[in-house]
Design a protein around this motif. Structure first.
Motif, short mmCIF file in Angstrom:
data_model
loop_
_atom_site.label_atom_id
_atom_site.label_comp_id
_atom_site.label_asym_id
_atom_site.label_seq_id
_atom_site.Cartn_x
_atom_site.Cartn_y
_atom_site.Cartn_z
N GLN A 209 -1.19 -0.70 -4.33
CA GLN A 209 -2.50 0.12 -4.12
C GLN A 209 -2.23 1.44 -3.40
O GLN A 209 -1.67 1.76 -2.22
CB GLN A 209 -3.48 -0.51 -3.39
CG GLN A 209 -4.23 -1.58 -4.00
CD GLN A 209 -5.10 -2.80 -2.90
OE1 GLN A 209 -4.40 -3.61 -2.52
NE2 GLN A 209 -6.13 -2.26 -3.01
N ASP B 145 -11.92 4.79 -7.59
CA ASP B 145 -12.49 6.03 -6.65
C ASP B 145 -11.62 6.66 -5.87
O ASP B 145 -10.74 5.98 -5.13
CB ASP B 145 -13.83 5.50 -5.94
CG ASP B 145 -14.90 4.91 -7.05
OD1 ASP B 145 -15.13 5.73 -8.07
OD2 ASP B 145 -15.57 3.98 -6.74
N HIS B 146 -11.84 7.89 -5.46
CA HIS B 146 -11.32 8.54 -4.51
C HIS B 146 -9.63 8.62 -4.61
O HIS B 146 -8.93 8.26 -3.59
CB HIS B 146 -11.65 8.12 -2.77
CG HIS B 146 -13.04 8.54 -2.93
ND1 HIS B 146 -13.58 8.53 -1.29
CD2 HIS B 146 -13.92 9.05 -3.47
CE1 HIS B 146 -14.75 8.78 -1.57
NE2 HIS B 146 -14.98 9.27 -2.42
N ALA C 12 -22.40 -9.26 15.19
CA ALA C 12 -22.80 -8.26 14.38
C ALA C 12 -24.40 -7.73 14.71
O ALA C 12 -24.64 -6.54 14.79
CB ALA C 12 -22.52 -8.07 12.94
N GLN D 107 -26.31 -0.07 18.74
CA GLN D 107 -25.73 1.00 18.42
C GLN D 107 -26.94 1.82 17.68
O GLN D 107 -26.93 3.02 17.55
CB GLN D 107 -24.64 0.79 17.63
CG GLN D 107 -23.51 0.35 18.24
CD GLN D 107 -22.31 0.36 17.75
OE1 GLN D 107 -21.96 1.09 16.56
NE2 GLN D 107 -21.41 -0.77 17.84
N VAL D 108 -27.69 1.01 16.82
CA VAL D 108 -28.52 1.72 15.72
C VAL D 108 -30.09 1.70 16.23
O VAL D 108 -30.66 2.69 16.17
CB VAL D 108 -28.53 1.00 14.26
CG1 VAL D 108 -29.27 1.46 13.35
CG2 VAL D 108 -27.29 0.92 13.86
N TYR E 265 0.89 -1.44 0.05
CA TYR E 265 0.03 -0.10 0.18
C TYR E 265 0.92 0.98 0.04
O TYR E 265 1.95 1.27 0.63
CB TYR E 265 -1.02 0.07 1.43
CG TYR E 265 -1.94 -1.15 1.18
CD1 TYR E 265 -3.20 -1.00 0.46
CD2 TYR E 265 -1.51 -2.28 1.77
CE1 TYR E 265 -3.92 -1.99 0.51
CE2 TYR E 265 -2.47 -3.29 1.46
CZ TYR E 265 -3.71 -3.22 0.90
OH TYR E 265 -4.74 -4.26 0.85
N GLU F 205 -24.54 -6.03 18.07
CA GLU F 205 -24.05 -4.51 17.95
C GLU F 205 -24.74 -3.69 17.11
O GLU F 205 -24.86 -2.41 17.52
CB GLU F 205 -22.69 -4.63 17.05
CG GLU F 205 -21.51 -5.25 18.17
CD GLU F 205 -20.31 -5.39 17.25
OE1 GLU F 205 -19.05 -5.29 17.87
OE2 GLU F 205 -20.27 -5.87 16.34
N TYR F 206 -25.40 -4.05 16.04
CA TYR F 206 -26.40 -3.11 15.27
C TYR F 206 -27.52 -2.61 15.96
O TYR F 206 -27.72 -1.68 16.19
CB TYR F 206 -26.78 -3.96 13.97
CG TYR F 206 -27.77 -3.29 13.28
CD1 TYR F 206 -27.47 -2.40 12.13
CD2 TYR F 206 -29.18 -3.61 13.51
CE1 TYR F 206 -28.47 -1.67 11.64
CE2 TYR F 206 -30.01 -2.76 12.55
CZ TYR F 206 -29.70 -1.93 11.80
OH TYR F 206 -30.71 -1.09 10.97
N MET G 59 -7.64 6.20 -5.87
CA MET G 59 -6.78 5.18 -5.51
C MET G 59 -6.41 4.37 -6.73
O MET G 59 -7.36 4.52 -7.74
CB MET G 59 -7.97 4.06 -4.80
CG MET G 59 -7.23 2.59 -4.84
SD MET G 59 -5.99 2.40 -3.81
CE MET G 59 -6.57 2.01 -2.11
N ARG H 263 -3.08 5.49 -2.64
CA ARG H 263 -3.82 6.79 -2.48
C ARG H 263 -3.25 7.95 -2.83
O ARG H 263 -2.25 8.22 -2.14
CB ARG H 263 -4.48 6.55 -1.08
CG ARG H 263 -5.72 7.26 -0.83
CD ARG H 263 -6.84 6.84 -1.48
NE ARG H 263 -7.69 5.71 -0.88
CZ ARG H 263 -8.74 5.21 -1.01
NH1 ARG H 263 -9.43 5.86 -2.06
NH2 ARG H 263 -9.22 4.20 -0.39
N ARG I 192 -13.08 8.45 -14.74
CA ARG I 192 -14.41 9.08 -14.79
C ARG I 192 -14.21 10.29 -15.73
O ARG I 192 -15.24 11.05 -15.58
CB ARG I 192 -15.29 9.14 -13.68
CG ARG I 192 -15.54 7.70 -13.07
CD ARG I 192 -16.35 7.69 -11.95
NE ARG I 192 -17.62 8.11 -12.29
CZ ARG I 192 -18.75 8.30 -11.26
NH1 ARG I 192 -18.21 8.03 -9.91
NH2 ARG I 192 -19.91 8.39 -11.65
N PHE J 95 -12.49 14.23 -13.48
CA PHE J 95 -13.49 14.24 -12.68
C PHE J 95 -12.99 14.01 -11.02
O PHE J 95 -13.46 14.48 -10.20
CB PHE J 95 -14.45 12.79 -12.81
CG PHE J 95 -15.47 12.27 -12.02
CD1 PHE J 95 -16.67 12.83 -12.01
CD2 PHE J 95 -15.15 11.50 -10.98
CE1 PHE J 95 -17.60 12.53 -11.00
CE2 PHE J 95 -16.08 11.07 -10.00
CZ PHE J 95 -17.34 11.59 -10.22
#
Lengths: 94, 1021
Positions: free
Chosen positions: B286, B254-255, B753, B760-761, B167, B756-757, B257, B288, B443, B461
């Motif tokens: 990879q 994207d972003h 999970a 928290q949610v 990376y 936790e969901y 990367m 960034r 893009r 873009f």
């Protein structure tokens, strides 16, 4: 790969997160009071927004905290992240 | 071994002091350090390097770079073999071996080439049109088509080499280290920004390396060579700059990367790369990047004419690169065919290297800026002419030239007399396409620029900009200036200083305008009566006629045209063919190219090996292996292990000379008669704490948890919000506000999970914390009539009496001297306990319990016996909790609390889930009590007879399926669990378990799923 700003840990790769779909969908307090249609709306119906979208993410390979994020579904631009229970910033179109 | 008849005596960037030996198609040749496989083959006079995909026509080398469509070879052998590698990119090393592809039996004599004779019956869409019926025959057709149309061969054994992932993060990433890229890197690097520069070739310099003026050497110092060397030295001295050679930026994601493939050791022989045992063969980066500069250059494009695929027809810039950079004459007598000035430079360099230039055929009526220079050197410049056909088979022998009726008109006609010119090399230039791939992948928009007749980068873009030839700027000085500006701007936007002025340009190498004047000539029409194939996409054998046919058949969209003809869909992704295909389509439709539009560019820019994508995550590193603390003991006792998710669990412990099934049945029987121990450390364990913990559990389980007392356990079932069963397990109240939840091994992660969901949610107001403690505790289940007696010997401090410690009770205390937790729960249906001790003590406690159990004939048992015991007891596991069953289906209907809400409650009342016809859990025994019930068998009400060959069997309604089955050694009969429509009403009925796979149907009696001790007397005893 998106670069997601976790409100607790900072910017991390999308790989570390799991997606939780549309944000601000509250579980009904009294499900039994709902019709099947209303229940189905809570359980299954989600927006398919083109543009700014409020959604939930979890930093699964990090702090394991859920948070809200506003992302443009066309450009992937992330305009805001805020904690669970927080209010979305103004000027979002979703 | 022969000499190198086409090697020029001196010059080039090769090291004549380092001769290398290599083999191609089994024949040994010699080349030099600095050669590519392509240049070495050309030096040796090898012209045919492969056969084409569809027509098996002989093909030669067309380019000198990664855009090569033809010269694909099978490189290396064994586990290191790699198909479809481009000979133009393979750096020569000693001992290299390569083979041509797509030929049988040999590249010089290919039987499939006969298809070429029938080629007018194989137009675009041929396979779709011909082999589409009858459908069942496709299986037969396919074998022949695949054999005829294969590319290279995949390796059949594992690749022994190492591939790395890395990376990277940087302020400025620069793709390409030509004039623009180097200038950008210098400008950005001098600001102190962190810069990565990646170039696909083995040395920086880009197209400058291919020019005669750059070759320099001690006898002829050159400004360009000096500039490259000074720039590289300065960059390498900068601590924040990373200069990556042999490293292709292949993807823009994207972003910002980006994916980079660094070919660390592909250019080395095996013995060279062995010198460093930790050196990977390739490294996938990879990166960034805050800002990106795309200095990816431009790719020359050909012009389409009849026979343009004959070996010896080559891009002009490639021919120039071979004479200048590699010191190789790609032919003895050349015809240059161009619509722009750049090919003149190639002609002049070829002549200087001793290649006779028979003619320059320039489709422009007036010629260009260098026409007079060429004429002054005695070259025959035919302006307003075009090459209509190349002659020859395995080697071009000459061209036919005709005048163009209109000046360079795209749809121009050829006219007048034919002139034949003998030659063995045709150098073609149809203009230059900026390499906009990465810009488009990011893009960014592309725009058709009429001035250079090519797509150029439009609006960006992401945070990127293009510079130099990648942006359609071709003069070297301008490329450097643009690169410096782009690098400076990128650094500034990344937060680094002001841009210093670009380096002084010095003595520029000569650089002609590359833009074709006026409308470019894309393809030359057939001469009257001509019928030679005019290839647009050489790698996929797509001709101009194929494009025209597709358009006649209505494929007017560029995306449709691409898929119907496969134009641009080969491994080169149409690097040299796409724009020409588009131009021909536009001409046929009478539209502008801009209106026709381009296809989307997608990563990777050049092929990436699966090995590089996989990296080190292969073999046993593919996933981590989880082992319990007792693993060494199991191993020492000869356990056979089975994978349960990432865990390794003992499947059974065979005694010497004991068969697998005998061992499993012995273990299952022994537990019910005496006592046995099983390692259950893999079960999920979740510690739940907080004042609202009871309320939380009450909301996630279907049954009530508020009244669970401290020191007691309870079995619970969880639903998903859609009403289907999610998981089951036990919850123990350890103290006032503290609970321990167990989950199945498979669902440990998902249940965590899920909790936790919801914390928290869904219910952030609940004061509860959850933490996974699976790996903190070793867990041992001890089951059988003597289990209490064994435990009394190791846990004397705990009163084990039935009254003091009843079923579903919990006690804390020392087990073999280790502070532990003892739960009286039972999965087997026997008197049983589960002991949890801190993981580090697991092995010690296990051994102590085995020793204490010696007097009671204790045995260890594995997952197979455990599965038999639970099936005998009718406990559901993954086969039954399959994501489609409701609580009621599995017999938990009455557990569902009416007094509270819980996750999934409302959905569980959906009409579809309370339908009286749903399949319900039942037990099955074969009516003969002997025949095994087939795994996965379907349950039917009537026996299935022999299925008639005619296929006219009457359909039989399926009313259920077997979910678990085994032989029960304790009942001495095969048993099964099944889900059967209205199963609970069918107890006593005889149904049929049919397995068309096994070819058997077994009559079975439906019964209650609990086969052993339905009253639960054993586990409560």
């Amino acid at each position: 790969m998106l670069l997601i700003p976790c409100p607790w840990c900072g910017e991390r790769d999308e790989d570390e997160f799991t997606y939780g779909g549309e944000a601000h969908i509250a579980r009904p307090a009294s499900p039994d009071a709902l019709t099947d249609a209303e229940w189905a709306d809570y359980l299954f119906m989600r927006k398919n927004t083109k543009g700014l979208f409020q959604e939930r993410w979890m930093h699964a390979h990090g702090c394991r905290r859920w948070f809200n994020m506003v992302r443009d579904t066309v450009t992937h631009e992330i305009t805001a992240v805020y904690r669970m229970g927080g209010k979305p910033p103004e000027r979002t179109d979703s | 071994m022969t000499g190198q008849p086409f090697r020029i005596a001196e010059g080039g960037r090769i090291d004549r002091a380092k001769p290398l030996t290599f083999t191609f198609d089994g024949r040994a040749y010699q080349g030099f350090q600095g050669d590519t496989l392509a240049s070495a083959l050309l030096a040796n006079g090898v012209r045919v390097v492969g056969r084409s995909f569809k027509y098996h026509r002989p093909r030669g080398i067309v380019t000198a770079g990664s855009e090569e469509p033809n010269a694909l070879v099978q490189l290396r052998a064994g586990g290191r073999t790699e198909p479809n590698t481009r000979a133009t990119c393979i750096e020569l090393f000693d001992g290299l071996s390569a083979e041509s592809q797509n030929r049988w039996p040999s590249v010089d004599f290919d039987l499939h080439a006969l298809t070429g004779l029938f080629s007018r019956f194989m137009p675009s869409g041929f396979y779709y049109k011909t082999f589409k019926w009858p459908a069942w025959m496709w299986m037969t057709y396919e074998k022949f088509i695949r054999h005829a149309a294969g590319m290279g061969r995949s390796p059949t054994v594992a690749d022994p080499d190492r591939y790395d992932h890395r990376y990277g993060h940087c302020d400025v990433l620069i793709a390409g280290a030509g004039p623009a890229g180097l200038a950008a890197a210098l400008a950005a690097g001098r600001t102190g920004a962190r810069v990565i520069v990646a170039d696909e070739r083995c040395e920086p310099g880009g197209s400058l390396l291919d020019h005669a003026a750059t070759q320099g050497g001690p006898s002829a110092p050159s400004a360009a060579a000096d500039w490259i060397a000074q720039s590289v030295a300065e960059l390498e001295a900068m601590p924040e700059v990373t200069l990556l050679r042999r490293c292709t930026v292949f993807g823009y994601y994207d972003h910002n990367m980006l994916g980079l493939l660094e070919q660390v050791a592909d250019h080395q022989s095996q013995s060279q790369s062995k010198a460093d045992p930790f050196q990977p063969r390739q490294r996938l980066w990879q990166v960034r990047a805050k800002q990106v500069v795309l200095a990816t250059g431009a790719i020359e494009r050909p012009i389409v004419f009849a026979g343009n695929d004959r070996p010896g027809v080559m891009l002009a810039a490639a021919a120039r690169a071979y004479v200048n950079r590699y010191g190789v004459r790609p032919g003895n007598r050349a015809v240059v065919f161009t619509n722009n000035d750049s090919a003149y430079e190639a002609a002049l360099d070829l002549a200087a290297a001793g290649v006779a230039v028979a003619a320059i055929v320039d489709c422009r009526a007036e010629g260009g800026a260098l026409t007079e220079t060429a004429r002054a050197q005695g070259m025959d410049c035919l302006t307003g002419y075009a090459v209509v056909a190349a002659k020859g088979g395995k080697r071009v022998t000459g061209v036919t030239v005709m005048a163009l009726a209109e000046d360079g008109d795209a749809g121009g006609k050829v006219t007048g007399g034919r002139r034949a010119i003998a030659c063995d090399l045709v150098c073609v230039s149809g203009g230059w396409n900026p390499t906009v791939h990465l810009h488009s992948q990011s893009r960014g928009k592309v725009r058709f620029d009429d001035a250079i007749a090519a797509f150029v980068p439009g609006e960006s873009f992401q945070a990127e900009r293009s510079a130099g030839a990648a942006r359609g700027t071709f003069a070297t000085a301008a490329c450097r200036a643009e690169g410096a500006a782009a690098g400076g701007e990128a650094a500034r936007l990344a937060g680094f200083g002001d841009t210093p002025p670009p380096a002084p340009s010095g003595d520029e190498p000569r650089q002609a305008a590359l833009a074709p004047a006026g409308a470019p000539l894309w393809s030359v029409p057939q001469a009257p009566g001509g019928h030679g194939k005019r290839f647009v996409d050489q790698q996929h054998d797509v001709t101009a006629e194929d494009v025209a046919l597709a358009v006649r058949e209505g494929y007017h969209s560029v995306e449709h045209l691409k898929r119907y003809t496969t134009l641009g869909m080969a491994t080169d992704q149409g690097r040299t063919s796409n724009v020409i295909g588009l131009a021909i389509l536009a001409q046929l439709l009478g539209k502008d190219i801009a209106a026709v539009g381009a296809t989307t560019f997608r990563p990777p820019y050049t092929p990436v090996c699966l090995g590089a994508i996989t990296g080190r995550e292969t073999g046993r590193h593919f996933a981590p292996t989880r082992r319990s603390a007792m693993h060494p003991w199991h191993q020492a006792r000869g356990a056979r292990f089975v994978a349960a998710g990432m865990w390794l669990r003992p499947q059974f412990y065979a005694r010497p000379n004991e068969a697998m099934m005998d061992a499993i049945h012995r273990e299952a029987k022994h537990v019910r008669q005496h006592v046995g121990m099983v390692d259950v450390s893999t079960l999920g364990k979740i510690d739940i704490q907080g004042p609202d913990a009871a309320e939380f559990l009450n909301r996630v389980y279907i049954n009530g948890f508020k009244k669970l007392e401290t020191g007691r356990c309870r079995y619970g079932v969880m639903l998903r919000e859609d009403g289907l069963v999610f998981d089951d397990g036990t919850v123990t109240r350890l103290s006032e506000n503290r609970y321990l939840m167990t989950t199945t091994t498979a669902h440990a992660g998902p249940v965590m999970a899920h909790l936790e969901y919801h914390l928290q949610v869904t219910w952030p107001e609940l004061k509860v914390h959850v933490v996974s403690v699976t790996e903190e505790w070793s867990a041992i289940a001890i089951a059988g009539p003597h289990s209490r007696a064994v435990l009394e010997r190791v846990a004397g401090g705990i009163d084990m009496s039935n009254r003091a410690f009843p079923f579903m009770g919990f006690r804390q205390g020392a087990v073999a001297g280790v502070p532990g937790r003892v739960f009286r729960i039972s999965f087997s249906g026997e008197l049983a306990y589960e002991i949890n001790v801190p993981a580090d003590h697991g092995l010690f406690v296990w051994e102590a319990m085995m020793e204490a159990g010696g007097a009671f004939d204790i045995i260890p048992y594995g997952t197979e016996a455990m599965s038999i015991l639970r099936t005998e007891k009718g406990h559901v596991v993954g086969g039954e909790i399959d994501g489609r069953t409701s609580a009621d289906d599995l017999g938990f209907g009455r557990m569902m609390s009416q007094a509270k809400d819980f996750i999934g409650k409302h959905s569980a009342r959906r009409p579809g889930l309370v339908d009286g016809h749903r399949q319900q859990l039942v037990g099955l025994t074969p009516t003969d009590r002997k025949t095994r019930i087939p795994r996965g068998a379907r349950i039917v009400a009537e026996p299935i007879g022999q299925v008639p060959k005619s296929g006219a069997a009457t359909p039989v309604g399926m009313i259920g399926a077997v979910t678990s089955q085994c032989y029960s050694p304790n009942l001495d009969t095969p048993i099964a669990l099944a889900l059967v429509e209205r199963g609970r009403d069918r107890h006593g009925e005889i149904l049929y378990a049919a397995s068309p796979v096994a070819g058997i149907t077994v009559p079975v009696t439906v019964r209650d799923p609990v086969f052993i001790d339905p009253q639960g007397e054993r586990l409560r005893g």
